[in-house]
Scaffold this motif. Structure first.
Motif, mmCIF file in Angstrom:
data_model
loop_
_atom_site.group_PDB
_atom_site.id
_atom_site.type_symbol
_atom_site.label_atom_id
_atom_site.label_comp_id
_atom_site.label_asym_id
_atom_site.label_seq_id
_atom_site.Cartn_x
_atom_site.Cartn_y
_atom_site.Cartn_z
ATOM 1 N N ASP A 97 0.827 -1.211 0.000
ATOM 2 C CA ASP A 97 0.000 0.000 0.000
ATOM 3 C C ASP A 97 0.859 1.258 0.000
ATOM 4 O O ASP A 97 0.477 2.276 -0.578
ATOM 5 C CB ASP A 97 -0.957 0.011 1.203
ATOM 6 N N ARG A 100 1.673 1.562 -3.695
ATOM 7 C CA ARG A 100 0.486 1.845 -4.513
ATOM 8 C C ARG A 100 -0.035 3.255 -4.297
ATOM 9 O O ARG A 100 -0.515 3.899 -5.222
ATOM 10 C CB ARG A 100 -0.631 0.864 -4.157
ATOM 11 N N LEU A 101 0.061 3.711 -3.048
ATOM 12 C CA LEU A 101 -0.461 5.034 -2.709
ATOM 13 C C LEU A 101 0.051 6.106 -3.665
ATOM 14 O O LEU A 101 -0.686 7.003 -4.071
ATOM 15 C CB LEU A 101 -0.054 5.415 -1.280
ATOM 16 N N ALA A 102 1.341 6.005 -4.005
ATOM 17 C CA ALA A 102 1.984 7.088 -4.746
ATOM 18 C C ALA A 102 1.535 7.174 -6.202
ATOM 19 O O ALA A 102 1.852 8.140 -6.891
ATOM 20 C CB ALA A 102 3.502 6.922 -4.677
ATOM 21 N N ALA A 103 0.778 6.183 -6.666
ATOM 22 C CA ALA A 103 0.366 6.192 -8.074
ATOM 23 C C ALA A 103 -0.382 7.475 -8.425
ATOM 24 O O ALA A 103 -1.306 7.851 -7.726
ATOM 25 C CB ALA A 103 -0.524 4.987 -8.354
ATOM 26 N N PRO A 104 0.036 8.142 -9.492
ATOM 27 C CA PRO A 104 -0.692 9.343 -9.901
ATOM 28 C C PRO A 104 -1.934 8.983 -10.719
ATOM 29 O O PRO A 104 -2.071 7.836 -11.170
ATOM 30 C CB PRO A 104 0.322 10.086 -10.767
ATOM 31 N N GLN A 106 -5.123 8.361 -10.271
ATOM 32 C CA GLN A 106 -6.064 7.275 -9.958
ATOM 33 C C GLN A 106 -7.440 7.910 -9.728
ATOM 34 O O GLN A 106 -7.663 8.582 -8.737
ATOM 35 C CB GLN A 106 -5.570 6.516 -8.722
ATOM 36 N N MET A 121 -11.597 3.444 -12.629
ATOM 37 C CA MET A 121 -10.863 3.191 -11.402
ATOM 38 C C MET A 121 -10.311 1.763 -11.379
ATOM 39 O O MET A 121 -9.145 1.544 -11.042
ATOM 40 C CB MET A 121 -11.785 3.394 -10.193
ATOM 41 N N GLN A 122 -11.155 0.823 -11.777
ATOM 42 C CA GLN A 122 -10.729 -0.581 -11.760
ATOM 43 C C GLN A 122 -9.547 -0.797 -12.689
ATOM 44 O O GLN A 122 -8.573 -1.464 -12.354
ATOM 45 C CB GLN A 122 -11.874 -1.481 -12.229
ATOM 46 N N GLU A 123 -9.673 -0.209 -13.867
ATOM 47 C CA GLU A 123 -8.625 -0.374 -14.877
ATOM 48 C C GLU A 123 -7.310 0.203 -14.376
ATOM 49 O O GLU A 123 -6.257 -0.421 -14.452
ATOM 50 C CB GLU A 123 -9.042 0.395 -16.126
ATOM 51 N N GLU A 125 -6.480 0.827 -11.326
ATOM 52 C CA GLU A 125 -5.976 0.119 -10.156
ATOM 53 C C GLU A 125 -5.219 -1.140 -10.575
ATOM 54 O O GLU A 125 -4.223 -1.504 -9.956
ATOM 55 C CB GLU A 125 -7.126 -0.216 -9.206
ATOM 56 N N GLU A 126 -5.684 -1.764 -11.622
ATOM 57 C CA GLU A 126 -4.984 -2.958 -12.080
ATOM 58 C C GLU A 126 -3.569 -2.597 -12.551
ATOM 59 O O GLU A 126 -2.601 -3.273 -12.206
ATOM 60 C CB GLU A 126 -5.767 -3.625 -13.205
ATOM 61 N N VAL A 128 -1.915 0.022 -11.585
ATOM 62 C CA VAL A 128 -1.182 0.475 -10.398
ATOM 63 C C VAL A 128 -0.599 -0.730 -9.663
ATOM 64 O O VAL A 128 0.559 -0.735 -9.265
ATOM 65 C CB VAL A 128 -2.115 1.271 -9.448
ATOM 66 N N ARG A 129 -1.418 -1.752 -9.507
ATOM 67 C CA ARG A 129 -0.968 -2.943 -8.788
ATOM 68 C C ARG A 129 0.194 -3.623 -9.507
ATOM 69 O O ARG A 129 1.156 -4.051 -8.875
ATOM 70 C CB ARG A 129 -2.126 -3.922 -8.622
ATOM 71 N N ARG A 164 8.617 3.812 -3.629
ATOM 72 C CA ARG A 164 7.421 4.651 -3.578
ATOM 73 C C ARG A 164 7.571 5.894 -4.460
ATOM 74 O O ARG A 164 6.651 6.272 -5.178
ATOM 75 C CB ARG A 164 7.147 5.060 -2.127
ATOM 76 N N LEU B 7 -10.634 -6.268 -6.634
ATOM 77 C CA LEU B 7 -10.919 -5.213 -5.674
ATOM 78 C C LEU B 7 -11.741 -5.790 -4.537
ATOM 79 O O LEU B 7 -12.683 -6.525 -4.765
ATOM 80 C CB LEU B 7 -11.701 -4.079 -6.338
ATOM 81 N N ARG B 209 -7.302 4.561 0.797
ATOM 82 C CA ARG B 209 -5.849 4.434 0.939
ATOM 83 C C ARG B 209 -5.229 5.801 1.205
ATOM 84 O O ARG B 209 -4.332 5.930 2.040
ATOM 85 C CB ARG B 209 -5.300 3.833 -0.355
ATOM 86 N N VAL B 224 3.929 12.702 -2.139
ATOM 87 C CA VAL B 224 3.665 11.841 -3.285
ATOM 88 C C VAL B 224 2.480 12.377 -4.102
ATOM 89 O O VAL B 224 1.879 11.650 -4.888
ATOM 90 C CB VAL B 224 3.448 10.353 -2.921
ATOM 91 N N LYS B 226 -0.544 14.038 -3.163
ATOM 92 C CA LYS B 226 -1.951 14.081 -2.783
ATOM 93 C C LYS B 226 -2.243 15.390 -2.052
ATOM 94 O O LYS B 226 -1.502 15.778 -1.152
ATOM 95 C CB LYS B 226 -2.319 12.910 -1.860
#
Lengths: 254, 347
Positions: A97, A100-104, A106, A121-123, A125-126, A128-129, A164, B7, B209, B224, B226
Motif C-alpha cells: 500500500d 500503490r499510494l503514490a500512483a498518480p 487514480q 478506477m478498476q482499470e 488500479e490494475e 497500479v498494482r 514509492r 478489488l 488508501r 507523493v 496528494k
C-alpha cells in the motif's frame, strides 16, 4: 537548460540563517551530490526546493517555471519528488500500500468513482498494482510486500521509500541521505539503483555524508557551508579543494 | 481474474444486500396489514436497538474522520444536533415553541444533512490546517456553543422544550405500537446497513488508501502528490453529513427534538464504542457501540436483582463500565477487533 534552479535562496530560523543566498542549478540528466558539514543547510535547501518549507527570499524554478513556495503535492505533479532524511514510511500501511499510494492519476481517489466503483478506477488500479509489484520486486522487497512497513529494517525502509517515489515516475528525484544507517551491501545496491535510474534519464540530486559512495556515484559535487555555496565541480577536484578540506576539518584545524 | 474480482468488495456488498432486505421487510410491516406482537419485556430492547442503529450512522461518520483519516472530533454531537434541529424545524407543524415550517419530511431530512455538512465545512475551513489537538478543541467548543444556542434562543429553537410536532413517517403508517417499533427498527437498521455499505466502498477504494496515508504521515502523503487538505476537509464534511443524517432520522423517529437529547454524553458514547470495537474497522466500531449500549441496557436489569438503592447502583454501574474500558485499553489498546499495527499502537 537547467531543469531545477535555485536562485538566491534565503531561509532563516529565528536569528539563524540556515541558507543564505544560495544559488544552485541542476541540468537535465545530471547526477549531483550535495555535501557539507552538519548545519551547512543541505536539508533546508531540499526543504525549500521541494515545498516543505517556504524560503524567505529567492526563487526556485523547475523546467523554466517559477515554483517558489509551491506545495509539495503540486511539485510532485510537476515531476519533482523527494525522500526524507529520517525515512518516513507510512508505518501503519503495508509495503504494497505504501507503494500503490503514490500512483498518480487514480480516479478512484475521488469520491464518486470510488463509490460507483467506476470502470476507469478498476482499470487504473490494475495497472497500479502491476507497476507497484514490479517496483517491489525490483527492490527485492517482494517477500515483505504484505508486511506493515513498521516491521522493516532501516535499509529496507530506504528501499521502500525509493520504490514509492518511483511510482510517480519523476523527472527529478531528490534523495536526502539515502545511505545513512544502511549496511555496506545495501548501500552498494541503492547506489546501483540510483545509477540505473540516472542512466535511464532521471535527474537525481543526493545529499549524503557517506563521501566515498557519493563521489564514486555522482557527476558533480556541490559543497555547502554555512548556508552558502562553497565549491562545486567534478568530485575529485572538489575533494582536493583546500576550502573543502578546511570546512570539513574546521577553520581552526592546523 | 478480472479487475472487479481483485478489488475487495465482500463486506460492503453484503451490507448492501442486508440493508435492502431490512428495508423491504420493514416496508412490508409498514405498508401491509401484517402485524406483530412483542412480549412486553422486549420493548426496551427494540427501543435501545433503534437508538443503536441511529447512533450507528453517527459512529460510522466519526470513524471516517478519526479511524481512517486521524481527525479528532470531540464535538460529534453538534452535527447530530444540527441535523436533527434542521429536519425538525423544516418539517414540524404544531411546534409548542420555536420555528416549524411544515414542509414535507424528505425535504427536512435533506436540509438536516446539508446543514450539518455546511457546519462541518465551516469547522474544517477554520481548523483543519491546524495541528490535530486544535481541531479537537474547536469541535468541543463548537458543540458547547450550539448547545447554549439551542437552549437560549427560545423563539427559534424552543429552548429546553425544543421543537415538538415533527412528523413521524413510520408512525403515520402503522398505528399498532408493536408493529410500529419493529418496522422502525427494520427500516432504520436497513438505512444503517446501507450507510455501512457506502462507507465501506469509499474506504476500500483508493480513496480510503489516501485517507489512511494521511493518518499515518501527512507530509509523506503530500510529497507523493496528494492534496491532503482537500481529503481532510472531505472526510470531515462527510462525517458531519452522516451525523446530520442520523440527527434527521432521530427527529423523524422521535417526533421531537430538545437539547437534552444532544448532550456530550452522545459524543462520549460513540467515541467509546469506536475505540472499544477498534477504530478504522467499520464493523468493529458498530460492534463496539453495540457492546457499550448493550452493557448499559443489561445493567438496568441488574438493578432489580441487587440489594442496593438506585443511586448506589448507578455509581456501581459507572465503575463497572469504567473498569471494562480500562481492561480493554490495557489488554487490547487497538480495540477488540482493531489491528494494532494498522493503528500504530503497542500491544
Amino acid at each position: 537548460m537547467s531543469l531545477l534552479s535555485a536562485d538566491g535562496l534565503v531561509k532563516e530560523f529565528g536569528g539563524l540563517r540556515a541558507i543564505d543566498g544560495l544559488s544552485v542549478s541542476i541540468d537535465e540528466g545530471e547526477l549531483v551530490g550535495v555535501m557539507g558539514p552538519n548545519g551547512a543547510g543541505k536539508s533546508t535547501f531540499f526543504n525549500c526546493v521541494s515545498g516543505v518549507i517556504q524560503p524567505d527570499d529567492g526563487t526556485v524554478s523547475l523546467n523554466g517555471t517559477d515554483v517558489t513556495g509551491d506545495a509539495p503535492e503540486s511539485l510532485a505533479h510537476r515531476g519533482l519528488v523527494r525522500t526524507f532524511q529520517n525515512t518516513r514510511e507510512l508505518e501503519t500501511m503495508t509495503v504494497r500500500d505504501n507503494v500503490r499510494l503514490a500512483a498518480p492519476d487514480q480516479p478512484g481517489e475521488r469520491t464518486l468513482p470510488a463509490l460507483l466503483r467506476s470502470g476507469s478506477m478498476q482499470e487504473r488500479e490494475e495497472a497500479v498494482r502491476e507497476r507497484a509489484d514490479e517496483l517491489i520486486e525490483m527492490f527485492e522487497l517482494d517477500h515483505l510486500a504484505d508486511e506493515y512497513s513498521s516491521n522493516l529494517s532501516g535499509g529496507q525502509r530506504k528501499l521502500l521509500e525509493l520504490a514509492r517515489t518511483l511510482m510517480l515516475d519523476p523527472d527529478i528525484l531528490l534523495l536526502d541521505e539515502p545511505f545513512a544507517g544502511v549496511n555496506p551491501t545495501l548501500t552498494g545496491e541503492i547506489a546501483d539503483h540510483v545509477r540505473d535510474l540516472n542512466n535511464d534519464g532521471m535527474t537525481v540530486v543526493i545529499i549524503e555524508h557517506e563521501l566515498e559512495t557519493l563521489t564514486e556515484l555522482v557527476d558533480r559535487l556541490v559543497v555547502l557551508q554555512q548556508g552558502q555555496l562553497l565549491v562545486e565541480g567534478e568530485p575529485e577536484a572538489v575533494l582536493e579543494d583546500e576550502r573543502v578540506i578546511e570546512a570539513y576539518l574546521g577553520g581552526d584545524a592546523e | 481474474m478480472s479487475a472487479l474480482d481483485r478489488l475487495p468488495s465482500g463486506h460492503g456488498d453484503r451490507a448492501l444486500i442486508a440493508g435492502v432486505v431490512c428495508l423491504l421487510v420493514g416496508a412490508l410491516f409498514a405498508l401491509t396489514p401484517l402485524r406483530v406482537q412483542l412480549p412486553s419485556a422486549f420493548y426496551v430492547f427494540v427501543e435501545v436497538g433503534i437508538l443503536f442503529v441511529i447512533y450507528g450512522v453517527l459512529v460510522l461518520g466519526l470513524d471516517l474522520q478519526y479511524g481512517h483519516t486521524g481527525l479528532v472530533n470531540f464535538g460529534h454531537v453538534v452535527f447530530f444536533a444540527v441535523g436533527a434541529y434542521a429536519t425538525a424545524m423544516l418539517s414540524a407543524q404544531d411546534t409548542f415553541a420555536g420555528i416549524g415550517l411544515g414542509y414535507p419530511w424528505p425535504l427536512g431530512l435533506a436540509a438536516g444533512v446539508i446543514a450539518a455538512a455546511i457546519l462541518g465545512a465551516a469547522v474544517s475551513l477554520t481548523s483543519i490546517r491546524l495541528r490535530g489537538d486544535f481541531l479537537a478543541i474547536v469541535t468541543l467548543a463548537t458543540a458547547e456553543i450550539f448547545h447554549s444556542v439551542f437552549v437560549n434562543f427560545d423563539n427559534i429553537f424552543g429552548g429546553n422544550v425544543g421543537i415538538l410536532g415533527v412528523p413521524r413517517p413510520i408512525a403515520a403508517l402503522v398505528t399498532d405500537s408493536d408493529t410500529r417499533l419493529v418496522a422502525t427498527l427494520l427500516v432504520l437498521g436497513g438505512v444503517t446497513l446501507l450507510t455501512l455499505a457506502i462507507v465501506t466502498r469509499l474506504t476500500e477504494a483508493p480513496y480510503g488508501r489516501v485517507l489512511r496515508a494521511i493518518r499515518a504521515d501527512e507530509l509523506v502523503t503530500r510529497s507523493v502528490g496528494k492534496s491532503t487538505i482537500t481529503y481532510k476537509t472531505q472526510a470531515f464534511v462527510y462525517g458531519a453529513a452522516l451525523a446530520g443524517f442520523a440527527g434527521g432520522l432521530f427527529a423523524l423517529y422521535n417526533g421531537a427534538v430538545a437539547p437534552g437529547f444532544f448532550t456530550i454524553q452522545v459524543t462520549v458514547t460513540v467515541w467509546i464504542g469506536m475505540l472499544l470495537g477498534g477504530a478504522a474497522n467499520h464493523r468493529a466500531v458498530l460492534a463496539g457501540l453495540a457492546i457499550i449500549m448493550g452493557l448499559r441496557l443489561v445493567s438496568r436489569f441488574a438493578l432489580d436483582v441487587t440489594p442496593v438503592s438506585g443511586d448506589v447502583f448507578a455509581s456501581i454501574r459507572l465503575i463497572v463500565v469504567g473498569l471494562i474500558l480500562v481492561a480493554v485499553i490495557r489488554y487490547r489498546p487497538a480495540g477488540i477487533w482493531g489491528d494494532p499495527q494498522e493503528l500504530g499502537v503497542d500491544q
